[in-house]
Design an enzyme around this catalytic site. Structure first.
Site, short mmCIF file in Angstrom:
data_model
loop_
_atom_site.label_atom_id
_atom_site.label_comp_id
_atom_site.label_asym_id
_atom_site.label_seq_id
_atom_site.Cartn_x
_atom_site.Cartn_y
_atom_site.Cartn_z
N HIS A 263 36.23 62.26 43.34
CA HIS A 263 35.78 62.73 42.08
C HIS A 263 34.63 61.50 41.71
CE1 HIS A 263 38.63 65.76 41.13
NE2 HIS A 263 39.64 65.07 40.95
N HIS B 141 31.33 62.49 43.52
CA HIS B 141 30.78 63.57 42.85
C HIS B 141 30.17 63.25 41.39
CE1 HIS B 141 31.56 68.28 41.78
NE2 HIS B 141 30.55 68.00 42.17
N HIS C 69 41.37 60.19 47.04
CA HIS C 69 41.26 61.55 46.35
C HIS C 69 40.42 61.23 44.88
CE1 HIS C 69 42.77 65.19 44.45
NE2 HIS C 69 42.41 64.67 43.53
N GLU C 70 40.60 60.11 44.29
CA GLU C 70 40.10 59.94 42.83
C GLU C 70 38.84 59.40 43.29
OE1 GLU C 70 41.23 60.71 40.36
OE2 GLU C 70 43.33 61.12 40.83
#
Length: 649
Positions: A436, A439, A432-433
């Site tokens: 980020h 991105h 998940h991290e």
């Protein structure tokens, strides 16, 4: 110095870095005011934003994570000072005029490329929500409200984590050992949601959530101040102001989304509550009524019983090294990107176990840096999060300013006999991290103001949640999950069982999120509120969630997301809906499809916040999703996979 910033080799350096940034910003304000309208105006505004953010963003991270109190304190002070300057600049009439002249000149604006125009409009929007159009007295009031809100947010956030104390004699002797003793008192610092003893969970719930008058006052003042500010600058409610520019656009759409989702979930949620009640009756026949402190525990018991997913069985397959290899391999196949460990300089990191990764594209070269602060240490917050320390942008000299981010996790350290082993939940959080972080690396915009994850909240979680779908796919997991001792791959049925176990009671879990999001909307809706925040909590909990409110508790005083996600808590659900649609339509057939990876980069990651979020989603899905599409995507994720169900039965 920290992150290679020479001034930050000692806490006093924050003052120096801050003074330098403020000096630079003064020079840029003068430059902006004297430059004729054109693309250069937007460039100067972005430089101004960058000079302040480079200190504020870095300080935002340091004030939370640095082990040295002096560094944390200096960073906190820098955040506050720069925040105050930003609020003043947002009400600087002359500065705003230079931008207004640009946007009013049709010939100039029609010559701007879409990204430059959007960035100019976003800067203008910052002025407007700060009340630039008001007279001087009201502008001052807006600045003061903003500063007060900043302080209240910090105070409220601190209050959400503070333990509650109780005289130890109030609790039965046999459960006291679960709590920290302090003289004649016991400290209750959390909900103890995983404790098998119903009485411990009940006591923790009632004590930890017992209302604190000071914290209640802070929350009421925070909500009232946010509402005053929104109305002062021309919005009906704070929610209307906060949702400008998001995917949802307005509170009405959010309400519709939450109501429709709740409607679709209600029968499934009832079923989940019935299953939990049965399980509670089986384990505790004297007291079988399902209460709020039971939900997390009994859903876990049901999961474990039905699918036998003891984390201890999975951890040996998820060593940190294997998981990082898995991410490297996935990024390499999907996006042509590799992660390389880099040596750090003295004083560059705040703890010796922090690792620095260079993110390198096969043809474009170095894209940026990720600092991995992965391990537990005393005083380190227990949240997993991603921080932008420096945003990417095209510099005046034509070079690209590389983005720098930190990923913070709380993993156990390695031991003499074993490397760091991750539970399935930790592995999913790591993915998940990293979503980020990618991105941030690939949102290579010309302007720092919209780089990477600097985009509307309900879009910002899409790339990270999408990575969870990859983390739960056997084809991806099979590439890296190996037993750290034997090298044996993780069996397919173990991955299937893990994925299916997440669907057990998932409707009730999602209903709880709908309740939090609905509560957040009401708190930031029409003021004055019709009832107290606790009465609203009781009413909403019983109507939306379904489990009874417990007298003399005030869960809202522990709702830390009201600070960073005020009026936007729904974002998690809406982002999950988009991620689910992207996964099913674009990656479920082949999670390593390079053409799809490139399309995903081109349509969704590359723009940061430089393009309207719904347009990015349309570009990826080749259609414009409706509220019903969002709801259907979330609900269809709850369906059991028949094949796994049969083989396991």
């Amino acid at each position: 110095g920290l992150f290679g910033v020479p001034e930050l080799s000692c806490p006093e350096g924050f003052q120096e870095a801050q003074d330098k940034a403020l000096q630079e910003s003064e020079h840029l304000v003068q430059k902006a005011c004297s430059t004729p309208p054109g693309p250069e105006t937007v460039m100067i505004f972005d430089q101004l934003s960058d000079s302040l953010c480079r200190v504020a963003d870095l300080a935002d991270f340091v004030k939370i994570a640095h082990p040295d109190f002096a560094f944390r304190e200096a960073a906190e002070e820098a955040c506050r000072n720069i925040g105050t300057v930003v609020e003043k600049l947002n009400t600087d009439v002359e500065l705003c005029q230079s931008l207004r002249r640009l946007l009013a000149d049709e010939i100039v604006t029609s010559s701007l490329d879409p990204e430059t125009r959007r960035v100019a409009e976003l800067f203008m929007f910052d002025f407007e929500i700060s009340g630039i159009h008001l007279d001087e007295e009201k502008r001052k009031k807006a600045v003061n409200l903003n500063v007060r809100i900043l302080d209240l947010c910090n105070e409220f956030l601190t209050g959400t984590h503070l333990p509650n104390k109780i005289d130890k004699h109030v609790l039965p002797e046999h459960i006291r050992y679960n709590f920290t003793a302090e003289g004649n008192c016991l400290q209750v610092a959390g909900l103890h949601a995983d404790c098998p003893d119903d009485l411990v969970r009940e006591a923790a719930y009632k004590i930890f959530l017992y209302p604190n008058a000071e914290q209640l006052r802070r929350l009421e003042e925070l909500l009232a101040s946010r509402n005053s500010l929104a109305q002062l600058v021309g919005y009906d409610t704070f929610a209307h102001r906060a949702l400008q520019g998001t995917m949802a656009k307005n509170p009405e759409t959010v309400r519709q989304f939450l109501e429709k989702l709740s409607e679709q979930l209600s029968k499934r949620t009832q079923k989940d509550f019935e299953m939990m009640t049965k399980m509670k009756t089986k384990l505790n026949p004297q007291n079988s009524k399902l209460m709020p402190w039971d939900h997390p525990y009994y859903s876990g018991v049901l999961r474990a019983e039905r699918y036998n997913i003891d984390p201890g069985l999975y951890c040996p397959f998820f060593s940190l090294g294997a998981c990082m290899e898995g991410l490297n391999s996935l990024f390499s196949q999907l996006l042509g990107i590799s992660l390389y460990a880099e040596q750090t300089q003295r004083g560059e990191v705040w703890s010796e176990d922090v690792r620095k990764l260079a993110v390198v594209h096969e043809t474009e070269g170095l894209l940026g840096y990720i600092y991995c602060d992965f391990f537990q240490r005393p005083d380190k917050p227990h949240q997993d999060c991603h921080f932008t320390v420096r945003g990417g942008r095209l510099r005046e000299n034509g070079e690209y300013q590389l983005p720098v981010v930190v990923l913070m996790l709380s993993l156990p350290p390695s031991t003499r006999s074993a490397p760091t082993l991750l539970s399935p939940g930790m592995m999913e959080n790591l993915f998940h991290e990293m979503g980020h972080a990618m991105h941030s690396m690939l949102g290579r915009t010309r302007y720092q103001h919209v780089t990477g994850t600097r985009c509307p909240t309900d879009f910002a979680e899409v790339p990270s949640i999408l990575m969870e779908y990859f983390a739960n796919d056997y084809r991806v997991v099979n590439q890296f999950a190996r037993h750290y001792k034997t090298g044996q791959p993780l069996p397919k049925n173990m991955v299937s069982r893990l994925c299916e176990s997440k669907k057990v009671c998932a409707a009730a879990d999602m209903q709880l999120q709908v309740f939090y999001a609905a509560l957040d909307q009401i708190y930031h809706g029409k003021h004055p509120l019709k009832k107290s925040t606790t009465e609203i909590l009781k009413e909403t909990q019983e109507k939306v969630y379904g489990l009874p409110y417990v007298p003399n508790t005030a869960w809202q005083l522990r709702f830390s997301h009201l600070v960073g996600y005020g009026a936007k808590y729904y974002s998690y659900l809406m982002s999950r809906a988009v991620a689910s649609m992207v996964w099913k339509q674009c990656f479920a057939r082949d999670p390593f499809d390079r053409a799809m990876g490139e399309r995903y980069r081109r349509e969704m990651l590359a723009h940061g916040g430089g393009k309207e979020p719904i347009l990015m989603v349309q570009g990826m899905l080749q259609k414009s999703p409706s509220v019903e599409d969002f709801v259907d995507a979330l609900v269809s994720d709850l369906d059991q996979d028949f094949e796994t169900f049969i083989t396991d039965s």
